[in-house]
Design an enzyme around this catalytic site. Structure first.
Site, PDB file in Angstrom:
ATOM      1  N   LYS A  11      40.940  33.463  38.089  1.00 59.01           N
ATOM      2  CA  LYS A  11      40.467  33.943  39.395  1.00 59.01           C
ATOM      3  C   LYS A  11      39.595  32.905  40.119  1.00 59.01           C
ATOM      4  CE  LYS A  11      40.648  38.837  38.069  1.00 59.01           C
ATOM      5  NZ  LYS A  11      39.959  40.150  38.172  1.00 59.01           N
ATOM      6  N   TYR A  51      47.484  44.173  43.908  1.00 59.62           N
ATOM      7  CA  TYR A  51      46.553  45.188  43.392  1.00 59.62           C
ATOM      8  C   TYR A  51      46.802  46.568  44.010  1.00 59.62           C
ATOM      9  CZ  TYR A  51      43.589  41.930  40.750  1.00 59.62           C
ATOM     10  OH  TYR A  51      43.089  41.045  39.822  1.00 59.62           O
ATOM     11  N   ASN A 114      35.354  38.221  37.471  1.00 54.28           N
ATOM     12  CA  ASN A 114      35.426  38.261  36.006  1.00 54.28           C
ATOM     13  C   ASN A 114      36.425  37.256  35.434  1.00 54.28           C
ATOM     14  OD1 ASN A 114      37.724  39.649  36.706  1.00 54.28           O
ATOM     15  ND2 ASN A 114      37.356  41.402  35.373  1.00 54.28           N
ATOM     16  N   HIS A 117      42.517  37.756  35.051  1.00 50.23           N
ATOM     17  CA  HIS A 117      43.263  39.017  35.043  1.00 50.23           C
ATOM     18  C   HIS A 117      44.347  38.905  33.987  1.00 50.23           C
ATOM     19  CE1 HIS A 117      45.782  42.407  36.274  1.00 50.23           C
ATOM     20  NE2 HIS A 117      46.799  41.575  36.133  1.00 50.23           N
ATOM     21  N   GLU A 128      54.481  42.166  37.116  1.00 55.63           N
ATOM     22  CA  GLU A 128      53.514  41.171  37.614  1.00 55.63           C
ATOM     23  C   GLU A 128      54.057  39.749  37.496  1.00 55.63           C
ATOM     24  OE1 GLU A 128      49.475  43.790  36.709  1.00 55.63           O
ATOM     25  OE2 GLU A 128      49.766  41.880  35.684  1.00 55.63           O
TER      26      GLU A 128
HETATM   27  P1  CMP Z   1      41.529  43.046  36.859  1.00 56.42           P
HETATM   28  O1  CMP Z   1      41.937  43.032  35.435  1.00 56.42           O
HETATM   29  O2  CMP Z   1      41.979  41.915  37.698  1.00 56.42           O
HETATM   30  O3  CMP Z   1      42.042  44.411  37.532  1.00 56.42           O
HETATM   31  C1  CMP Z   1      41.383  45.005  38.625  1.00 56.42           C
HETATM   32  C2  CMP Z   1      40.095  44.338  38.952  1.00 56.42           C
HETATM   33  O4  CMP Z   1      39.203  45.065  39.780  1.00 56.42           O
HETATM   34  C3  CMP Z   1      39.309  44.105  37.695  1.00 56.42           C
HETATM   35  O5  CMP Z   1      39.930  43.104  36.929  1.00 56.42           O
HETATM   36  C4  CMP Z   1      37.930  43.755  38.243  1.00 56.42           C
HETATM   37  O6  CMP Z   1      37.795  42.376  38.497  1.00 56.42           O
HETATM   38  C5  CMP Z   1      37.914  44.468  39.604  1.00 56.42           C
HETATM   39  N1  CMP Z   1      36.858  45.450  39.701  1.00 56.42           N
HETATM   40  C6  CMP Z   1      35.841  45.403  40.582  1.00 56.42           C
HETATM   41  N2  CMP Z   1      35.026  46.451  40.431  1.00 56.42           N
HETATM   42  C7  CMP Z   1      35.516  47.189  39.426  1.00 56.42           C
HETATM   43  C8  CMP Z   1      35.118  48.391  38.791  1.00 56.42           C
HETATM   44  N3  CMP Z   1      34.022  49.065  39.175  1.00 56.42           N
HETATM   45  N4  CMP Z   1      35.875  48.856  37.784  1.00 56.42           N
HETATM   46  C9  CMP Z   1      36.994  48.188  37.380  1.00 56.42           C
HETATM   47  N5  CMP Z   1      37.418  47.036  37.958  1.00 56.42           N
HETATM   48  C10 CMP Z   1      36.684  46.543  38.962  1.00 56.42           C
END
Ligand code: CMP
Length: 140
Positions: A11, A51, A114, A117, A128
């Site tokens: 990311k 998403y 984070n 993904h 995906e």
């Molecule tokens: P990802 O695995 O990319 O899938 C959805 C993303 O939403 C997740 O990682 C997080 O980076 C993002 N996200 C932001 N806020 C939240 C939250 N409160 N709970 C879960 N995912 C979140």
């Protein structure tokens, strides 16, 4: 367990901090093979489409804004039980809850930024992977 493939995205928080190589090393050390990879700047429409399953979640617009804030690296990882293996290597979504030694514990800034993904099931992995790659771009 059979060899399978999963979709990974490094990311914008991680590409901004020049962590692509460090993260790829974690994958390779875990026995995951990077069989396709490209760095790209997502458009808002592309991030919203990727998403779409989260469209109703309160964090959706923030998440989309973050994912288009810089380049990402989309990749296909291959290996024994690659979906589950990658989720182990990534750690919990929230880095504050991630186990020691995981990518998110060591590199992520917060639950949104984070760093990585990973697909959550083999079915979603197929969808995906097809979102980012054509068959001719993936070489085992
Ligand atoms: P990802 O695995 O990319 O899938 C959805 C993303 O939403 C997740 O990682 C997080 O980076 C993002 N996200 C932001 N806020 C939240 C939250 N409160 N709970 C879960 N995912 C979140």
């Amino acid at each position: 367990m059979a060899a399978e493939r999963t979709l990974s995205i490094i990311k914008p928080d991680a590409t901004r901090r020049n962590l692509t190589g460090a993260i790829n090393q974690r994958f390779e050390e875990a026995g995951l093979r990077i069989v396709a990879q490209k760095r790209l700047q997502l458009t808002r429409a592309q991030a919203e489409a990727f998403y779409a399953v989260h469209r109703e979640r309160p964090f959706f617009q923030d998440l989309v804004g973050f994912m288009i804030s810089g380049p990402v690296v989309a990749q296909v990882l291959e290996g024994e039980g690659a979906v589950a293996r990658n989720r182990e290597v990534m750690g919990a979504t929230d880095p504050a809850k991630a186990d020691a030694g995981t990518i998110r514990k060591d590199f992520a800034e917060n639950i949104e930024a984070n760093s990585v993904h990973g697909s959550d099931s083999p079915e979603n992995a197929a969808t995906e992977i097809a979102f980012f790659f054509s068959q001719i771009e993936i070489t085992g």
